[in-house]
Write a protein that holds these residues in place. Structure first.
Motif, mmCIF file in Angstrom:
data_model
loop_
_atom_site.group_PDB
_atom_site.id
_atom_site.type_symbol
_atom_site.label_atom_id
_atom_site.label_comp_id
_atom_site.label_asym_id
_atom_site.label_seq_id
_atom_site.Cartn_x
_atom_site.Cartn_y
_atom_site.Cartn_z
ATOM 1 N N PRO A 183 -19.813 19.867 -0.854
ATOM 2 C CA PRO A 183 -20.343 20.827 0.117
ATOM 3 C C PRO A 183 -21.136 20.161 1.237
ATOM 4 C CG PRO A 183 -21.722 20.803 -1.827
ATOM 5 C CD PRO A 183 -20.609 19.816 -2.078
ATOM 6 N N GLY A 184 -21.298 20.912 2.312
ATOM 7 C CA GLY A 184 -22.276 20.574 3.330
ATOM 8 C C GLY A 184 -23.541 21.370 3.066
ATOM 9 N N TRP A 185 -24.236 21.752 4.135
ATOM 10 C CA TRP A 185 -25.454 22.543 3.957
ATOM 11 C C TRP A 185 -25.067 23.958 3.526
ATOM 12 C CZ3 TRP A 185 -29.708 21.569 8.191
ATOM 13 C CH2 TRP A 185 -30.074 20.208 8.147
ATOM 14 N N VAL A 186 -25.669 24.395 2.422
ATOM 15 C CA VAL A 186 -25.395 25.723 1.866
ATOM 16 C C VAL A 186 -26.721 26.460 1.749
ATOM 17 C CG1 VAL A 186 -24.404 27.006 -0.056
ATOM 18 C CG2 VAL A 186 -23.437 24.782 0.582
ATOM 19 N N ASP A 187 -26.735 27.690 2.194
ATOM 20 C CA ASP A 187 -27.963 28.492 2.204
ATOM 21 C C ASP A 187 -28.255 29.000 0.788
ATOM 22 O OD1 ASP A 187 -30.126 30.056 2.754
ATOM 23 O OD2 ASP A 187 -29.098 31.412 4.146
ATOM 24 N N PHE A 197 -21.350 16.001 1.484
ATOM 25 C CA PHE A 197 -20.835 15.478 2.748
ATOM 26 C C PHE A 197 -21.487 14.167 3.158
ATOM 27 C CE2 PHE A 197 -24.767 17.171 4.175
ATOM 28 C CZ PHE A 197 -25.081 16.490 5.342
ATOM 29 N N ASN A 198 -22.750 13.951 2.706
ATOM 30 C CA ASN A 198 -23.477 12.773 3.189
ATOM 31 C C ASN A 198 -22.943 11.463 2.628
ATOM 32 O OD1 ASN A 198 -24.540 13.414 0.645
ATOM 33 N ND2 ASN A 198 -26.377 14.308 1.556
ATOM 34 N N ALA A 199 -21.987 11.513 1.704
ATOM 35 C CA ALA A 199 -21.289 10.292 1.334
ATOM 36 C C ALA A 199 -20.483 9.772 2.518
ATOM 37 C CB ALA A 199 -20.354 10.554 0.152
ATOM 38 N N HIS A 200 -20.137 10.663 3.464
ATOM 39 C CA HIS A 200 -19.326 10.303 4.627
ATOM 40 C C HIS A 200 -20.128 10.289 5.925
ATOM 41 C CE1 HIS A 200 -15.531 10.685 2.339
ATOM 42 N NE2 HIS A 200 -16.235 11.564 1.651
ATOM 43 N N ARG A 201 -21.196 11.081 5.966
ATOM 44 C CA ARG A 201 -22.022 11.130 7.181
ATOM 45 C C ARG A 201 -23.492 11.100 6.774
ATOM 46 N NH1 ARG A 201 -20.832 11.713 12.323
ATOM 47 N NH2 ARG A 201 -22.381 12.528 13.778
ATOM 48 N N MET A 239 -28.388 23.674 12.257
ATOM 49 C CA MET A 239 -27.146 23.095 11.768
ATOM 50 C C MET A 239 -25.975 24.027 12.031
ATOM 51 S SD MET A 239 -25.334 20.745 10.506
ATOM 52 C CE MET A 239 -26.603 19.559 10.034
ATOM 53 N N ALA A 240 -26.171 25.331 11.862
ATOM 54 C CA ALA A 240 -25.089 26.288 12.108
ATOM 55 C C ALA A 240 -24.546 26.158 13.525
ATOM 56 C CB ALA A 240 -25.584 27.713 11.856
ATOM 57 N N ALA A 241 -25.444 25.921 14.478
ATOM 58 C CA ALA A 241 -25.024 25.793 15.870
ATOM 59 C C ALA A 241 -24.178 24.552 16.102
ATOM 60 C CB ALA A 241 -26.258 25.770 16.773
ATOM 61 N N VAL A 281 -17.475 25.672 12.346
ATOM 62 C CA VAL A 281 -17.282 27.056 11.892
ATOM 63 C C VAL A 281 -18.398 27.980 12.348
ATOM 64 C CG1 VAL A 281 -15.942 26.335 9.883
ATOM 65 C CG2 VAL A 281 -18.418 26.598 9.670
ATOM 66 N N GLY A 282 -19.459 27.444 12.945
ATOM 67 C CA GLY A 282 -20.510 28.270 13.517
ATOM 68 C C GLY A 282 -21.520 28.825 12.543
ATOM 69 N N ARG A 283 -21.497 28.371 11.306
ATOM 70 C CA ARG A 283 -22.482 28.834 10.320
ATOM 71 C C ARG A 283 -22.591 27.799 9.208
ATOM 72 N NH1 ARG A 283 -20.195 30.601 5.534
ATOM 73 N NH2 ARG A 283 -17.999 31.242 5.575
ATOM 74 N N VAL A 284 -23.691 27.876 8.462
ATOM 75 C CA VAL A 284 -23.809 27.059 7.266
ATOM 76 C C VAL A 284 -23.103 27.765 6.113
ATOM 77 C CG1 VAL A 284 -25.967 25.963 8.005
ATOM 78 C CG2 VAL A 284 -26.040 28.064 6.617
ATOM 79 N N GLY A 285 -22.966 27.054 5.007
ATOM 80 C CA GLY A 285 -22.240 27.612 3.874
ATOM 81 C C GLY A 285 -23.027 28.681 3.136
ATOM 82 N N ARG A 286 -22.301 29.482 2.412
ATOM 83 C CA ARG A 286 -22.883 30.465 1.503
ATOM 84 C C ARG A 286 -22.475 30.104 0.079
ATOM 85 N NH1 ARG A 286 -21.295 34.167 5.960
ATOM 86 N NH2 ARG A 286 -19.205 34.262 5.044
ATOM 87 N N GLY A 287 -23.265 30.544 -0.880
ATOM 88 C CA GLY A 287 -22.924 30.260 -2.267
ATOM 89 C C GLY A 287 -21.530 30.726 -2.617
#
Length: 235
Positions: free
Chosen positions: A170-174, A130-134, A193-195, A199-205
């Protein structure tokens, strides 16, 4: 039987993807730089056809030998990343560490593509971000590498067709990557970050495994970047 080569399959998103494919009755080869990590990952995966192979994506000979080992495969996915020099302020930039990050994220996929014709039957999927865009302060190296990947998949989709080439971003993934990135602050950073995320949460594998499978199996998708970031590039 469908066979997928996963570079970075010894940990994180790659290992979760390997588990998902084995559960589907498919065959996997997990590759990476750390033989012990690969063997540990293989032992933890569901029963099935799984092989391991060490590889350094910056070493052309080792990449060619990886394909010699696997023989023809249906799909290749690379989730490999070297974060040791990827998150540093520009003022403290270490060119050697920056090159290491680019070797894994950009040069590696180029080498995988170089030897793919005749050995990869269907698709090559690369992990962007995602950080290519933000981008954030201190993230110039990784943002640039991920931006390069987005350009790379478009170019490769044309050059090595009919092999389909795409990226999952991906964004942040746990995953265990956060042990290295944040240490004891891991839980606090992920919950913060989840807050923020829509979607209210970070990613999962598992979220990313589903995306890699969907992208690699869709026979009408190539040259595309699929964002699986919970809206992180928007907030």
């Amino acid at each position: 039987m469908t066979t997928t080569l996963i570079i970075g399959g010894g940990s994180g998103m790659g290992r979760v993807l390997a588990a998902a494919l084995l559960t589907r009755g498919e065959s996997v080869v997990i590759a990476g730089r750390d033989a012990a990590r690969l063997e540990h990952a293989a032992a933890s995966l569901p029963d099935g056809d799984v092989r391991t192979r060490t590889v350094d994506l910056a070493d052309e000979t080792r990449v060619r030998e990886l394909y010699d080992f696997t023989g023809p495969v249906d799909h290749v996915v690379t989730t490999a990343v070297d974060v040791s020099g990827a998150y540093l302020p520009v003022a403290g930039l270490d060119p050697r560490l920056a090159r290491d990050a680019f070797d894994i994220k950009v040069l590696g996929p180029l080498l995988l593509a170089k030897y793919a014709p005749g050995l990869v039957k269907e698709s090559l999927t690369i992990t962007a971000g995602f950080n290519a865009h933000r981008p954030a302060p201190g993230g110039a190296v990784i943002a640039t590498a991920n931006g390069a990947i987005e350009a790379l998949v478009r170019a490769l989709a044309v050059e090595i067709a009919p092999i389909r080439v795409n990226a999952v971003s991906p964004g942040w993934v746990d995953t265990d990557l956060w042990d290295r990135l944040a240490g004891d602050d891991r839980a606090a950073r992920l919950s913060g970050m989840a807050a923020r995320l829509p979607v209210g949460r970070v990613g999962r594998g598992e979220d990313l495994a589903e995306a890699f499978i969907a992208v690699s199996r869709n026979g009408f998708t190539t040259g595309s970047v699929v964002h699986v970031d919970g809206g992180q590039r928007l907030v």
